[in-house]
Design an enzyme around this catalytic site. Structure first.
Site, PDB file in Angstrom:
ATOM      1  N   TRP A 201       0.852  -1.183   0.000  1.00 25.40           N
ATOM      2  CA  TRP A 201       0.000   0.000   0.000  1.00 25.40           C
ATOM      3  C   TRP A 201       0.901   1.250   0.000  1.00 25.40           C
ATOM      4  O   TRP A 201       1.866   1.326   0.754  1.00 25.40           O
ATOM      5  CB  TRP A 201      -0.910   0.007   1.236  1.00 25.40           C
ATOM      6  CG  TRP A 201      -1.631   1.317   1.343  1.00 25.40           C
ATOM      7  CD1 TRP A 201      -2.691   1.729   0.595  1.00 25.40           C
ATOM      8  CD2 TRP A 201      -1.296   2.395   2.218  1.00 25.40           C
ATOM      9  NE1 TRP A 201      -3.028   3.003   0.944  1.00 25.40           N
ATOM     10  CE2 TRP A 201      -2.200   3.452   1.929  1.00 25.40           C
ATOM     11  CE3 TRP A 201      -0.324   2.584   3.188  1.00 25.40           C
ATOM     12  CZ2 TRP A 201      -2.161   4.665   2.604  1.00 25.40           C
ATOM     13  CZ3 TRP A 201      -0.281   3.798   3.858  1.00 25.40           C
ATOM     14  CH2 TRP A 201      -1.204   4.820   3.571  1.00 25.40           C
ATOM     15  N   ASP A 480     -13.831   3.129  -5.222  1.00 27.94           N
ATOM     16  CA  ASP A 480     -12.742   2.698  -4.336  1.00 27.94           C
ATOM     17  C   ASP A 480     -12.999   1.279  -3.822  1.00 27.94           C
ATOM     18  O   ASP A 480     -14.135   0.764  -3.874  1.00 27.94           O
ATOM     19  CB  ASP A 480     -12.672   3.701  -3.167  1.00 27.94           C
ATOM     20  CG  ASP A 480     -11.284   3.790  -2.539  1.00 27.94           C
ATOM     21  OD1 ASP A 480     -10.441   2.941  -2.822  1.00 27.94           O
ATOM     22  OD2 ASP A 480     -11.085   4.734  -1.741  1.00 27.94           O
ATOM     23  N   ASP A 550      -1.852   5.961  -3.016  1.00 26.74           N
ATOM     24  CA  ASP A 550      -2.171   6.925  -1.968  1.00 26.74           C
ATOM     25  C   ASP A 550      -0.942   7.729  -1.558  1.00 26.74           C
ATOM     26  O   ASP A 550      -1.050   8.646  -0.746  1.00 26.74           O
ATOM     27  CB  ASP A 550      -2.736   6.208  -0.734  1.00 26.74           C
ATOM     28  CG  ASP A 550      -4.244   6.043  -0.840  1.00 26.74           C
ATOM     29  OD1 ASP A 550      -4.838   6.580  -1.794  1.00 26.74           O
ATOM     30  OD2 ASP A 550      -4.830   5.370   0.027  1.00 26.74           O
TER      31      ASP A 550
HETATM   32  C1  DGJ Z   1      -8.438   5.250  -0.316  1.00 30.05           C
HETATM   33  C2  DGJ Z   1      -8.134   6.097  -1.517  1.00 30.05           C
HETATM   34  O1  DGJ Z   1      -7.000   5.636  -2.167  1.00 30.05           O
HETATM   35  C3  DGJ Z   1      -7.995   7.542  -1.068  1.00 30.05           C
HETATM   36  O2  DGJ Z   1      -7.629   8.340  -2.158  1.00 30.05           O
HETATM   37  C4  DGJ Z   1      -9.273   7.994  -0.458  1.00 30.05           C
HETATM   38  O3  DGJ Z   1     -10.286   7.981  -1.427  1.00 30.05           O
HETATM   39  C5  DGJ Z   1      -9.631   7.088   0.706  1.00 30.05           C
HETATM   40  N1  DGJ Z   1      -9.637   5.700   0.317  1.00 30.05           N
HETATM   41  C6  DGJ Z   1     -10.964   7.450   1.271  1.00 30.05           C
HETATM   42  O4  DGJ Z   1     -11.371   6.587   2.239  1.00 30.05           O
END
Ligand code: DGJ
Length: 731
Positions: A201, A480, A550
């Site tokens: 991640w 998501d 992220d």
């Molecule tokens: C994971 C995503 O990758 C983020 O950009 C964001 O949307 C969060 N989830 C929100 O919970």
């Protein structure tokens, strides 16, 4: 038709200008692999691969007792199990009598122009029959009544062959597919490096290249998603292969669930590649007369190094995988509120951000997580897709209208596959989740996974999405998915089909996203899974762009986007400019570098614009204006990697448009060094004769490509960057 069938030699030759793929049938029985690589004009030989005497540990098939022929060492097209080939199998079946041995024999073939659709599954496609040709070869075991059809499509203008497989039960008894892969490929030697894209991640697609050693090397996911841990991609490159020269044999699976890819080197230094749905956690009940369709595997052959491989993937995915209105449309500049507000917002705060964003040229405002139920943290409300009246008392439609009133588009975040234990949906339907009844449930990010193998569950979620989309003008959806699956079991499946749950989940997900993207063609979809946790060709078929990670730190992104570029073109990658120090790694990088890196894909912002000084806003406005000027070049041009940040301190890449009239080079330094060596960057993809203007100077294309440029001496601090724009002037 770039497929020839030679009846005399019983051979099949798939070819185009860039590759040849040859198979032959031995004695009307065994489908053997002969050749895959650079184009051969005509293949005239009859089974030239030597059959050498091996030991008695390599049994001979029935009828070949006194010969050197053994399946243990033959180059096969689709190896089975229990037939004397002890290497990795392509499939495994358990029959009604509990036994497994299968001996597939050649039955026949058909040819067709174009490329057939794979029902219910994402796959590459052609719009005109001349763009590809397809050979389907049938193999069968007449005793077991198992029939397997192998589908090979060769693209006319790309070094690409796609493979797909159907398994048919022609018998009158149920059988079970314990393993049903999508391809096998036997290569006659083992002089390769193995290239893969492992990650984590916020650290996705880290390029790893290692010499291929003896034994089996498996890249896989058992998580119910393709995952951040591995990409369903593997390439074998010759040890001397660079970004621009040398052979690469790559495979990429068009699927978003569990997968396995393996490269195995046997005792005779032959290499077998295999891949498909992961056999672990998979068992498919095949009733009499039923068929199982295995997903598609894309094979790319490059004789021009890793850039050649990537450009084949990029062209294929831009024109033959992505679909819909946005395939060929410029992608908007986005502002997303996530890193600015997280769950803490109201309409006033959102509109304040949107107003500033509009002033500096942003085109689309995306409201991320936290707008529904009572979601003030990540522990509630997934499954309850109705607006949170405390945060947005005037409703979503009002917010959307206000954003549109500013002259911007409006986008919204959903995580439709998930459910929070603290949700009305869960309180009403606790049995709608994937789990083993009366067995402990494991949560990830405080959430459970809805059973998307069930049509009723999908319909209920779809109805909620329709209710939102019916009442609110929405131009963009961020879809998501933030956890992996445990105890995969569906309440509706009988015991002997429970192992189908994970694949049925994928089929259900594909059915739902196909339905929604078809019914709302004007919505641009962003695929996201906590970043790049399901950024794979399967999802890219439905959603033309993906949130790559992220991690928005410019130096981390340099690597993530570099790794991602091996397989996906910039137009499929979303990159947002964020604050420094960075939220994920705490690093401070220069604004110019953050801009340069996030402008190298679909540009967006995750910034608190309300706290910016007028001077900072002017800089951001200039960056957005600059992106719009270069947007076509970046989103639709050819992308070349120039310097690998995984093996060097620094990284560099460039874009060249189709006319070779505009180009942009991006160079990003890692840590600055005293007395640092100069780095020479040889540009790629320019017209050799053309004259290009850059930094006030004029250079010929061939000078730039062969003499190169020196850029790192200009960089005097950590993480600085250089962006060089080239314009063809020609006189
Ligand atoms: C994971 C995503 O990758 C983020 O950009 C964001 O949307 C969060 N989830 C929100 O919970």
């Amino acid at each position: 038709m770039p497929i020839t069938v030679n009846q005399a030699t019983q051979s099949f030759h798939l070819y185009n200008d860039q590759l040849s793929y040859v198979m032959q049938v031995k004695d009307h029985r065994f489908l053997l692999h002969v050749y895959y690589g650079q184009r051969i004009r005509e293949f005239t030989q009859v089974l030239p691969y030597p059959e050498v005497e091996r030991s008695s540990f390599s049994p001979n098939p029935a009828g070949y007792e006194a010969t050197n022929f053994t399946l243990d060492t033959a180059l096969q097209e689709f190896p089975g199990c229990g037939d004397g080939d002890y290497r990795e199998s392509a499939f495994a079946v358990t029959y009604a009598d509990g036994t497994q041995a299968t001996a597939l024999e050649y039955v026949g073939y058909t040819l067709e122009a174009g490329k057939p659709v794979l029902a219910g599954l994402p796959a590459t496609y052609v719009e005109h029959a001349e763009a590809a040709d397809t050979l389907t070869i049938t193999l069968a075991d007449p005793v077991r009544r198992l029939r397997v059809t192998l589908q090979y499509t060769v693209f006319a203008a790309l070094p690409v062959i796609t493979r797909a497989v159907q398994y048919h039960n022609d018998g009158d008894k149920t059988l079970f597919l314990d393993k049903a892969l999508s391809f096998a490929l036997d290569l006659p030697d083992a002089d390769y490096d193995l290239i893969q894209l492992p990650g984590a991640w916020a650290r996705e697609k880290q390029l790893v290249r290692t010499p291929l050693a003896a034994g089996s090397h498996v890249i896989d996911s058992k998580r119910g998603a393709s995952s951040v841990q591995q990409q369903p991609f593997m390439a074998l490159a010759r040890p001397a292969t660079t970004e621009t020269v040398g052979e690469v044999f790559a495979c990429h699976f068009v699927y978003s669930g569990n997968f396995q890819l393996s490269a195995s080197v046997d005792t005779y230094r032959q290499t077998r590649l295999t891949g498909g749905i992961n056999a672990e956690g998979f068992r498919w009940k095949l009733n009499p007369q039923a068929t199982f369709q295995a997903p598609e595997m894309v094979l790319v052959y490059s004789a021009s190094g890793l850039n050649g491989m990537s450009q084949a993937f990029h062209r294929l995915y831009r024109k033959h995988l992505a679909r819909g209105l946005y395939r060929d449309a410029a992608r908007p500049v986005i502002i997303n509120n996530w890193e600015t507000t997280y769950f803490d917002f109201d309409e006033k705060r959102l509109l304040g951000l949107a107003t500033k964003a509009k002033q500096i040229g942003v085109e689309l405002f995306v409201l991320d997580d936290g707008w529904f139920g009572h979601r003030n943290a990540d522990n509630s409300s997934l499954g309850d897709w109705t607006v949170d009246a405390k945060k947005l008392p005037k409703g979503l439609a009002h917010l959307s209208q206000a954003i549109h009133g500013l002259g911007m588009q409006f986008g919204l975040w959903f995580e439709p596959e998930m459910i929070s234990p603290d949700s009305d949906l869960y309180r009403a339907h606790p049995d709608w989740v994937l789990n083993v009844p009366d067995y402990p449930q494991s949560q990830g990010r405080n959430q459970l996974v809805l059973d998307f193998s069930r049509e009723d569950v999908r319909q209920a979620i779809c109805a909620q999405l329709d209710a939102v989309l019916g009442g609110v003008a929405i131009d963009f959806i961020k879809w998501d998915m933030n956890r992996n699956i445990t105890a995969a079991a569906s309440r509706l499946l009988p015991a002997d089909q429970q192992q189908e749950t994970l694949h049925r989940y994928m089929l259900g997900l594909y059915a739902l996203v196909d339905d929604i993207t078809t019914r709302y063609p004007q919505i641009l979809f962003e695929n996201c899974s906590g970043g790049g946790g399901r950024f794979d060709p399967g999802m890219c078929y439905y959603m033309p762009q993906s949130w790559a990670s992220d991690d928005t730190d410019a130096y981390e992104r340099l690597k993530i986007q570099y790794g991602t570029s091996l397989i996906f073109p910039p137009i499929m990658i979303d990159a947002h400019l964020s604050e420094a120090p960075n939220d994920q790694v705490g690093r401070t990088t220069p604004l110019a570098t953050r801009i340069a890196v996030s402008q190298s894909a679909n540009f967006g912002l995750m910034m608190n614009l309300e706290q910016k000084t007028p001077a900072e806003l002017v800089t951001l406005q200039a960056a957005i204006a600059d992106y719009k000027v270069h947007r076509d070049l970046i989103q639709f041009g050819d992308f070349y990697r120039l310097l690998d940040p995984f093996t060097h301190h620094d990284g560099a890449w460039m874009f060249v448009d189709a006319e070779q009239a505009h180009a942009r080079v991006v160079y990003v330094q890692g840590l600055n060094q005293a007395s640092k060596p100069l780095v020479n960057i040889k540009l790629l993809g320019l017209a050799p004769d053309a004259i290009y203007q850059l930094n006030g100077e004029r250079w010929r294309g061939d000078e730039l490509m062969h003499y190169g440029l020196y850029l790192n001496q200009l960089l005097t601090a950590d993480f600085q960057s250089a962006v060089v724009d080239l314009v063809r002037v020609d006189n």
